[in-house]
Design a protein around this motif. Structure first.
Motif, PDB file in Angstrom:
ATOM      1  N   GLU A  50      -3.972 -11.527  -4.373  1.00  0.00           N
ATOM      2  CA  GLU A  50      -3.127 -12.388  -3.549  1.00  0.00           C
ATOM      3  C   GLU A  50      -3.446 -12.208  -2.070  1.00  0.00           C
ATOM      4  OE1 GLU A  50       1.643 -13.332  -2.920  1.00  0.00           O
ATOM      5  OE2 GLU A  50       0.986 -11.633  -4.125  1.00  0.00           O
ATOM      6  N   ALA A  51      -3.591 -10.951  -1.651  1.00  0.00           N
ATOM      7  CA  ALA A  51      -3.934 -10.674  -0.261  1.00  0.00           C
ATOM      8  C   ALA A  51      -5.301 -11.246   0.086  1.00  0.00           C
ATOM      9  CB  ALA A  51      -3.919  -9.166  -0.015  1.00  0.00           C
ATOM     10  N   LEU A  52      -6.245 -11.129  -0.846  1.00  0.00           N
ATOM     11  CA  LEU A  52      -7.595 -11.635  -0.605  1.00  0.00           C
ATOM     12  C   LEU A  52      -7.596 -13.159  -0.468  1.00  0.00           C
ATOM     13  CD1 LEU A  52     -10.582 -10.936  -0.324  1.00  0.00           C
ATOM     14  CD2 LEU A  52     -10.775 -11.018  -2.824  1.00  0.00           C
ATOM     15  N   LYS A  53      -6.765 -13.835  -1.262  1.00  0.00           N
ATOM     16  CA  LYS A  53      -6.681 -15.296  -1.164  1.00  0.00           C
ATOM     17  C   LYS A  53      -6.174 -15.721   0.209  1.00  0.00           C
ATOM     18  CE  LYS A  53      -6.054 -16.428  -6.043  1.00  0.00           C
ATOM     19  NZ  LYS A  53      -5.139 -16.982  -7.076  1.00  0.00           N
ATOM     20  N   TYR A  54      -5.125 -15.069   0.689  1.00  0.00           N
ATOM     21  CA  TYR A  54      -4.634 -15.395   2.021  1.00  0.00           C
ATOM     22  C   TYR A  54      -5.708 -15.135   3.079  1.00  0.00           C
ATOM     23  CZ  TYR A  54       0.243 -16.131   0.682  1.00  0.00           C
ATOM     24  OH  TYR A  54       1.392 -16.636   0.155  1.00  0.00           O
ATOM     25  N   PHE A  55      -6.422 -14.031   2.897  1.00  0.00           N
ATOM     26  CA  PHE A  55      -7.427 -13.644   3.890  1.00  0.00           C
ATOM     27  C   PHE A  55      -8.543 -14.678   3.974  1.00  0.00           C
ATOM     28  CE2 PHE A  55     -11.240 -11.113   5.109  1.00  0.00           C
ATOM     29  CZ  PHE A  55     -10.820 -10.733   6.374  1.00  0.00           C
ATOM     30  N   ASP A  90       6.053  -8.615   1.674  1.00  0.00           N
ATOM     31  CA  ASP A  90       6.543  -9.711   2.507  1.00  0.00           C
ATOM     32  C   ASP A  90       5.859  -9.722   3.857  1.00  0.00           C
ATOM     33  OD1 ASP A  90       8.204 -10.403   0.467  1.00  0.00           O
ATOM     34  OD2 ASP A  90       9.993  -9.460   1.309  1.00  0.00           O
ATOM     35  N   GLU A  91       5.631  -8.524   4.418  1.00  0.00           N
ATOM     36  CA  GLU A  91       4.960  -8.453   5.717  1.00  0.00           C
ATOM     37  C   GLU A  91       3.553  -9.015   5.627  1.00  0.00           C
ATOM     38  OE1 GLU A  91       3.560  -5.099   9.004  1.00  0.00           O
ATOM     39  OE2 GLU A  91       4.642  -4.514   7.214  1.00  0.00           O
ATOM     40  N   LEU A  92       2.834  -8.651   4.562  1.00  0.00           N
ATOM     41  CA  LEU A  92       1.484  -9.176   4.388  1.00  0.00           C
ATOM     42  C   LEU A  92       1.512 -10.688   4.221  1.00  0.00           C
ATOM     43  CD1 LEU A  92      -1.601  -8.737   3.714  1.00  0.00           C
ATOM     44  CD2 LEU A  92      -0.850  -8.900   1.342  1.00  0.00           C
TER      45      LEU A  92
END
Length: 369
Positions: free
Chosen positions: A289-294, A333-335
């Motif tokens: 999920e973090a990688l997709k946002y990035f 949530d912060e990420l």
């Protein structure tokens, strides 16, 4: 064959190619998954000490949530010399490359395969190597995902401890202590036993020891945070970077310190709750999920992907993070706020930064792959 974007996610066959590339510092074993696309960077991975690309990344890139990403980007897995599965012992006259020299093999590898830009994804020693590559070849790097990055040289105390440990422990046990925190080693016996078995079974111990000595002999990266309003000439990363460490990682404090040395408009720190030394193994869905946002903040992947990502956000807090962990939700949530805001502003062609993600160099970038 890699299917077009409008075809079903669940039905696609990934083309995999394995090659050894000759470099100035020896043969480097590489694996490519997927096909190159015009105007699209390759995701280049580099593993940590004691691992190879399969042990470090295979389960993560095989995770169902990652399939959307690997449909958009080819993936190039690079193994340090002699670290791939089934590697024979390196010649006695072979001098193992330094971290800087290992980073210098990457332009040769990229040229060999015809790639012109990179999203780097490194863990531990691999993160250190990719950072050196990004510092020396900023035009080739579009973004970095760095897990357990340690920008420092090994200190005197650590050096003495490492030597004493080398006298009293096997290479395998030294690697286990490097990869996992004390809490993990004491409580996650099955995971530790699996990695211990894989290290002993699939890694060439002699080659591994040489890679470990090279990493322990590394020079500091000498990063320095830019000071607004001054003519800063210090060494810093010029690309967007996502620094990641688990709350139980033995490298958490070092990663936090590294983040403090980077340009705050280009770097984001993610501390993953309920997670140890290998977030890609512990929490693949949350890391995906973090990688997709990035990558969306970099200007890639279609906006339609956000529909599926929004659904994953709804379930990931309860299914991946502990439901009784308030700080887990806080970190998540912060990420999400930081990377989602950066994504939106990048897509709106703004010229500022949001929560540590730089958008001034991605705002004018068209959707390309």
């Amino acid at each position: 064959m890699v299917l077009d974007d409008n075809e079903d996610d669940s039905v696609f066959e990934l083309q995999i190619t394995e090659q050894q590339v000759d470099t100035l510092y020896g043969k480097v074993y590489c694996t490519i998954a997927g096909l190159s696309k015009p105007n699209c960077p390759v995701i280049l991975t580099y593993h940590d000490v004691g691992l190879n690309h399969k042990m470090c990344f295979e389960s993560f890139f095989s995770h169902e949530d990652m399939q959307e990403i690997i449909r958009h980007f080819p993936v190039l897995h690079v193994n340090a010399p002699g670290q791939h599965e089934g590697a024979v012992s390196l010649a006695t006259e072979y001098i193992y490359p330094s971290m800087d020299q290992l980073s210098e093999t990457l332009p040769t590898i990229l040229k060999h395969f015809g790639f012109t830009s990179v999203i780097g994804f490194g863990v531990g020693a691999g993160a250190n190597i990719l950072t050196r590559f990004a510092l020396n070849y900023p035009d080739l790097i579009e973004g970095l995902v760095l897990i357990n990055i340690n920008p420092n040289a090994e200190g005197i105390v650590e050096s003495v401890t490492s030597k004493i440990t080398g006298w009293t422990q096997t290479v395998t046990e030294t690697v286990i202590a490097h990869l996992f925190g004390k809490k993990e080693i004491e409580s996650h016996h099955d995971v530790i036993a699996t990695f211990r078995h894989d290290i002993m079974t699939y890694m060439n111990e002699s080659n591994l020891a040489q890679f470990m000595r090279s990493y322990n002999s590394r020079q500091a990266l000498e990063l320095k945070r830019p000071v607004p309003g001054t003519n800063h000439t210090g060494r810093t990363l010029k690309c967007s970077s996502l620094l990641i460490a688990g709350d139980d990682s033995p490298w958490l404090e070092v990663v936090v310190d590294c983040n403090s040395k980077l340009d705050p408009t280009r770097a984001t720190l993610l501390k993953m709750a309920d997670c140890g030394g290998l977030p890609q193994v512990d929490q693949p869905a949350k890391l995906t999920e973090a990688l997709k946002y990035f990558v969306q903040g970099l200007g890639y992947m279609s906006s339609s992907c956000m529909t599926r990502l929004s659904r994953s956000r709804t379930t990931s807090t309860s299914s991946v993070m502990s439901t009784d962990s308030g700080r887990a939700r806080a970190h998540t949530d912060e990420l999400q706020r930081g990377l989602w805001s950066a994504h939106r502003r990048a897509r709106s062609h703004t010229d500022s930064s949001v929560d540590g993600i730089s958008t001034n160099h991605t705002g004018s970038k068209p959707e390309r792959c």
